[in-house]
Design an enzyme around this catalytic site. Structure first.
Site, PDB file in Angstrom:
ATOM      1  N   LYS A  60      89.296 -24.481   5.160  1.00 17.35           N
ATOM      2  CA  LYS A  60      89.442 -24.773   3.736  1.00 17.35           C
ATOM      3  C   LYS A  60      90.920 -24.756   3.348  1.00 17.35           C
ATOM      4  O   LYS A  60      91.390 -25.630   2.614  1.00 17.35           O
ATOM      5  CB  LYS A  60      88.644 -23.753   2.905  1.00 17.35           C
ATOM      6  CG  LYS A  60      87.143 -24.005   2.989  1.00 17.35           C
ATOM      7  CD  LYS A  60      86.296 -22.834   2.524  1.00 17.35           C
ATOM      8  CE  LYS A  60      84.814 -23.122   2.789  1.00 17.35           C
ATOM      9  NZ  LYS A  60      83.928 -21.991   2.580  1.00 17.35           N
ATOM     10  N   GLN A 104      84.252 -15.908   0.344  1.00 15.86           N
ATOM     11  CA  GLN A 104      83.483 -16.371   1.501  1.00 15.86           C
ATOM     12  C   GLN A 104      82.274 -15.460   1.715  1.00 15.86           C
ATOM     13  O   GLN A 104      82.413 -14.252   1.879  1.00 15.86           O
ATOM     14  CB  GLN A 104      84.388 -16.393   2.747  1.00 15.86           C
ATOM     15  CG  GLN A 104      83.732 -16.980   3.973  1.00 15.86           C
ATOM     16  CD  GLN A 104      83.391 -18.466   3.812  1.00 15.86           C
ATOM     17  OE1 GLN A 104      84.197 -19.251   3.343  1.00 15.86           O
ATOM     18  NE2 GLN A 104      82.173 -18.840   4.190  1.00 15.86           N
ATOM     19  N   ASP A 127      82.881 -22.727  -6.182  1.00 17.36           N
ATOM     20  CA  ASP A 127      81.718 -22.753  -5.286  1.00 17.36           C
ATOM     21  C   ASP A 127      80.434 -22.999  -6.081  1.00 17.36           C
ATOM     22  O   ASP A 127      79.391 -23.306  -5.514  1.00 17.36           O
ATOM     23  CB  ASP A 127      81.615 -21.385  -4.581  1.00 17.36           C
ATOM     24  CG  ASP A 127      81.473 -21.540  -3.086  1.00 17.36           C
ATOM     25  OD1 ASP A 127      81.491 -22.692  -2.607  1.00 17.36           O
ATOM     26  OD2 ASP A 127      81.327 -20.514  -2.397  1.00 17.36           O
TER      27      ASP A 127
END
Ligand code: NAP
Length: 294
Positions: A60, A104, A127
């Site tokens: 990412k 994450q 997200d």
């Protein structure tokens, strides 16, 4: 002239996520550069030493740099406590130089991920996984959409798969993938008719065989074989299983590609698209926060 897509050996259109990700990253770079390079910053938070998570975060950051974005990284040990993780995410939430925050997942056992995600303001929730973002998605309001199901929609669009008026089956009902996928497919303007399948769905094979689009997000290696696929259907593989043979998707690519009209490879399908959508969401976040011109 209609664009010619690469075909698999079996004759299906290959929905190449690496290629589309590269196109999107190049577009983001061009957009940021053309605007005079205002800072657009994605912050990643990694807790513990899960190897795949470390690889995802590194990818990412690498792609963020290619898109002319800045990235900030916070790393905490596997022994970090709830308060320490919340402090780190809270600091990023308050930092005006940070536009998107990605925690994450999964967090190490014992940590309350929901409480951590709650600290991310909706604008920075790139997200799209917090309850407020989910609520906005359900209500059709402006907000960030979870990256993996959004990436599936981008693939369908880019490869010219007809969605409006078509039937779709989504295998899996998680808040990360399956549920938002159904919402996106059934949205006004998208207009597919989605069915949500799960581990208690009787006759899954038959249910899938009726569908024009199958999105497999169960995490069951090679669950979807050719017998699940209506000739000409689009089949999208989200699942990732780590087996002795390496990483395997939910779709048995070898047999399915001979029946499907379009299919994603695994790897190289939905994974790269998740990253591309994360970066698109990050630019949208900078816009929502007034840090990037509309
Ligand atoms: P999850 O929370 O474990 O959910 C899996 C879902 O699949 C559940 O709803 C489960 O049904 C259903 N399921 C499991 N086995 C099934 C079967 N045999 N038949 C029908 N349905 C079945 O997983 P997730 O977070 O949604 O992730 C799904 C997969 O996608 C995982 O392999 C994950 O690693 C992968 N993933 C990939 C990406 C990407 O970028 N490509 C991103 C995120 C996740 P029940 O609800 O009845 O248990």
């Amino acid at each position: 002239m209609t664009e010619q897509f690469e075909l698999t050996e079996g004759g299906a259109v290959l929905m190449d996520g690496n290629r589309l990700r590269d196109e999107i990253v190049a577009e983001l770079n061009a957009e940021i550069t053309a605007a005079g390079g205002p800072e657009v910053c994605l912050a990643t938070v990694l807790v513990g030493d899960d190897k795949p998570s470390r690889i995802y975060v590194r990818n990412k950051q690498r792609k963020a740099a290619e898109a002319a974005m800045l990235s900030r990284h916070v790393e905490l040990g596997a022994d970090a406590g709830q308060a320490e993780v919340e402090q780190a995410v809270g600091d990023l939430a308050r930092d005006p130089g940070v536009h998107g925050i990605l925690v994450q997942l999964p967090l190490p056992e014992g940590l309350d991920a929901d409480a951590v995600l709650e600290l991310i303001p909706p604008e920075k929730d790139v997200d799209g996984l917090t309850p407020r973002s989910m609520g906005r998605l359900v209500r059709g309001q402006r907000g960030h959409v979870p990256c993996t199901p959004l990436g599936v929609m981008r693939l369908l669009d880019r490869y010219g798969v007809a969605v409006s008026g078509r039937s779709a089956v989504v295998i899996g009902r998680s808040t990360l993938v399956g549920l938002p996928q159904v919402l996106l497919l059934g949205r006004k303007g998208v207009d597919a008719t989605p069915t949500l399948a799960h581990s208690r769905t009787p006759g899954l094979q038959e249910v899938c065989r009726q569908a024009d689009i199958v999105v497999a997000a169960a995490g069951m290696a090679r669950l979807v074989t050719a017998d699940f696929v209506k000739p000409g259907a689009a089949v999208i593989d989200v699942g990732i299983s780590r087996t002795a043979d390496g990483i395997v998707g939910d779709v048995d690519f070898e047999t399915v590609q001979a029946v499907a009209g379009a299919v994603t490879p695994m790897p190289g399908g939905t994974g790269p698209m998740t990253i591309a959508c994360l970066l698109q969401n990050t630019l949208a976040a900078a816009r929502m926060l007034g840090a990037f011109p509309d």
